[in-house]
Design an enzyme around this catalytic site. Structure first.
Site, PDB file in Angstrom:
ATOM      1  N   ARG A 181       0.810  -1.221   0.000  1.00  0.00           N
ATOM      2  CA  ARG A 181       0.000   0.000   0.000  1.00  0.00           C
ATOM      3  C   ARG A 181       0.842   1.269   0.000  1.00  0.00           C
ATOM      4  O   ARG A 181       0.625   2.174  -0.802  1.00  0.00           O
ATOM      5  CB  ARG A 181      -0.941  -0.001   1.213  1.00  0.00           C
ATOM      6  CG  ARG A 181      -2.117  -0.933   1.060  1.00  0.00           C
ATOM      7  CD  ARG A 181      -2.756  -1.233   2.405  1.00  0.00           C
ATOM      8  NE  ARG A 181      -3.904  -2.103   2.254  1.00  0.00           N
ATOM      9  CZ  ARG A 181      -3.825  -3.410   1.992  1.00  0.00           C
ATOM     10  NH1 ARG A 181      -2.650  -3.982   1.829  1.00  0.00           N
ATOM     11  NH2 ARG A 181      -4.918  -4.131   1.879  1.00  0.00           N
ATOM     12  N   THR A 182       1.803   1.349   0.905  1.00  0.00           N
ATOM     13  CA  THR A 182       2.601   2.572   1.009  1.00  0.00           C
ATOM     14  C   THR A 182       3.416   2.798  -0.251  1.00  0.00           C
ATOM     15  O   THR A 182       3.482   3.919  -0.781  1.00  0.00           O
ATOM     16  CB  THR A 182       3.517   2.509   2.243  1.00  0.00           C
ATOM     17  OG1 THR A 182       2.710   2.346   3.418  1.00  0.00           O
ATOM     18  CG2 THR A 182       4.340   3.774   2.382  1.00  0.00           C
ATOM     19  N   LYS A 187      24.576  -8.109  -1.020  1.00  0.00           N
ATOM     20  CA  LYS A 187      25.982  -8.501  -1.139  1.00  0.00           C
ATOM     21  C   LYS A 187      26.852  -7.860  -0.060  1.00  0.00           C
ATOM     22  O   LYS A 187      28.073  -8.006  -0.090  1.00  0.00           O
ATOM     23  CB  LYS A 187      26.500  -8.095  -2.525  1.00  0.00           C
ATOM     24  CG  LYS A 187      25.729  -8.716  -3.682  1.00  0.00           C
ATOM     25  CD  LYS A 187      26.230  -8.164  -5.016  1.00  0.00           C
ATOM     26  CE  LYS A 187      25.372  -8.673  -6.166  1.00  0.00           C
ATOM     27  NZ  LYS A 187      25.794  -8.083  -7.459  1.00  0.00           N
ATOM     28  N   ARG A 190      11.667   3.053   3.099  1.00  0.00           N
ATOM     29  CA  ARG A 190      11.171   2.220   4.205  1.00  0.00           C
ATOM     30  C   ARG A 190      12.305   1.292   4.605  1.00  0.00           C
ATOM     31  O   ARG A 190      12.962   0.685   3.749  1.00  0.00           O
ATOM     32  CB  ARG A 190       9.950   1.411   3.791  1.00  0.00           C
ATOM     33  CG  ARG A 190       9.558   0.367   4.842  1.00  0.00           C
ATOM     34  CD  ARG A 190       8.189  -0.212   4.616  1.00  0.00           C
ATOM     35  NE  ARG A 190       7.164   0.758   4.974  1.00  0.00           N
ATOM     36  CZ  ARG A 190       5.858   0.467   5.078  1.00  0.00           C
ATOM     37  NH1 ARG A 190       5.442  -0.765   4.840  1.00  0.00           N
ATOM     38  NH2 ARG A 190       4.996   1.389   5.403  1.00  0.00           N
ATOM     39  N   HIS A 204       5.969   6.430  11.139  1.00  0.00           N
ATOM     40  CA  HIS A 204       5.413   6.318   9.788  1.00  0.00           C
ATOM     41  C   HIS A 204       4.637   7.618   9.555  1.00  0.00           C
ATOM     42  O   HIS A 204       3.402   7.643   9.597  1.00  0.00           O
ATOM     43  CB  HIS A 204       4.499   5.103   9.716  1.00  0.00           C
ATOM     44  CG  HIS A 204       4.096   4.701   8.322  1.00  0.00           C
ATOM     45  ND1 HIS A 204       4.377   5.472   7.202  1.00  0.00           N
ATOM     46  CD2 HIS A 204       3.410   3.617   7.859  1.00  0.00           C
ATOM     47  CE1 HIS A 204       3.898   4.870   6.130  1.00  0.00           C
ATOM     48  NE2 HIS A 204       3.309   3.755   6.498  1.00  0.00           N
TER      49      HIS A 204
END
Length: 308
Positions: free
Chosen positions: A59-60, A87, A109, A137
């Protein structure tokens, strides 16, 4: 019109009340844009924005991507699973490589609290926090508060708002508390004692462990997702037990004997924290939150671009 007081959006704590109101005013105008046949404006056509998601999101990520496209920005989508992070490359090296490719803004995020703040202090590009661990958030809190105003046509300072569920592990809860308290709301948190942080009252919130009392008190209930992965940690006996004691269903709403606005940041666990007969009812503004999320993120991107 004055601009934002910040260069980055790392957390609600960094915003002033004036910043929040400016974001809401701008989002109102963009909401009109996205409800027109021509949903696109050229506001950010000269900018390149990287969506750097080091943690799963649907969603975000889609909401930010749509917001960026509506503003005509060039977009680079980046996920850690297909990058050099797997890596052993450091976060700072990864982001600096993106910036070296002339990326202007980073929407990130990350699973670790403080990652966005770290980048904001160490890179030149504008950083927007799309969620950092259990910390904040900010755009979710902004869209939640905006949705309450849009639905009720009332000032947040006139509202009693309860956040129900896993408060301890929720970045949505923390950002919502910061945002709602800045705007003058009365805020309550409700959930099992094992999922309410100690000393949370220091943030100016009321603690309640009986969901029936919380619903009788509030004007708005923001119901958080119960993260199924937490079930293994033994914070409550079972999902069925949680649903029986804290789940929001039609019977509990009817017993409250008042009109309550129901919210949920998604994704929903139907039958656990909220029943279908509530999530899809006239009380719910869950889909309105999704629509408002695009407008709020457009506003944040636009205002930060203007600031920088």
């Amino acid at each position: 019109m004055a601009g934002l007081s910040v260069k980055h959006l790392v957390g609600i704590k960094d915003l002033t009340v004036e910043d929040i109101r400016l974001i809401f005013e701008t989002a109102t105008r963009f909401k009109e844009v996205i409800n027109q046949p021509m949903k696109k404006v050229p506001s950010l056509r000269d900018l390149t924005i990287a969506n750097a998601f080091f943690e799963n999101s649907t969603r975000t990520r889609l909401s930010f991507e749509l917001a960026e496209k509506r503003l005509s920005a060039d977009i680079v989508n980046f996920s850690s699973s297909s990058s050099s992070v797997s890596k052993g490359e450091t976060l700072l090296d990864t982001i600096n490589n993106l910036i070296a490719m002339k990326v202007d803004m980073i929407v990130m995020r990350h699973p670790y609290p403080g990652a966005a703040h770290f980048l904001a202090e160490n890179v030149e590009a504008t950083i927007i926090n799309a969620g950092d661990g259990t910390h904040e958030h900010p755009t979710q809190a902004l869209l939640d508060a905006f949705s309450i105003i849009d639905k009720t046509k009332c000032e947040i300072s006139e509202m009693k708002i309860v956040i129900i569920g896993d408060i301890m592990h929720s970045r949505v809860a923390l950002s919502n508390i910061f945002c709602l308290k800045k705007l003058g709301a009365q805020v309550m948190v409700c959930g099992p004692a094992t999922l309410i942080p100690k000393h949370i009252e220091s943030l100016g919130v009321i603690v309640e462990h009986k969901v029936e009392k919380a619903l009788a008190w509030c004007d708005v209930a923001n119901v958080l997702r119960i993260q199924l992965e937490r079930q293994q940690a033994g914070y409550f006996p079972s999902l069925r037990e949680y649903a029986n004691v804290f789940g929001i269903n039609k019977e509990r709403l009817k017993a409250a004997n008042k009109k309550i606005v129901i919210m949920h940041p998604g994704p929903i666990n139907r039958g656990v924290e909220i029943n279908t007969d509530v999530a899809d009812s006239e009380h719910s503004i869950i889909l309105e939150q999704v629509e408002n999320g695009v407008a709020i993120r457009m506003a944040v991107l636009y205002l930060l671009a203007a600031r920088n």
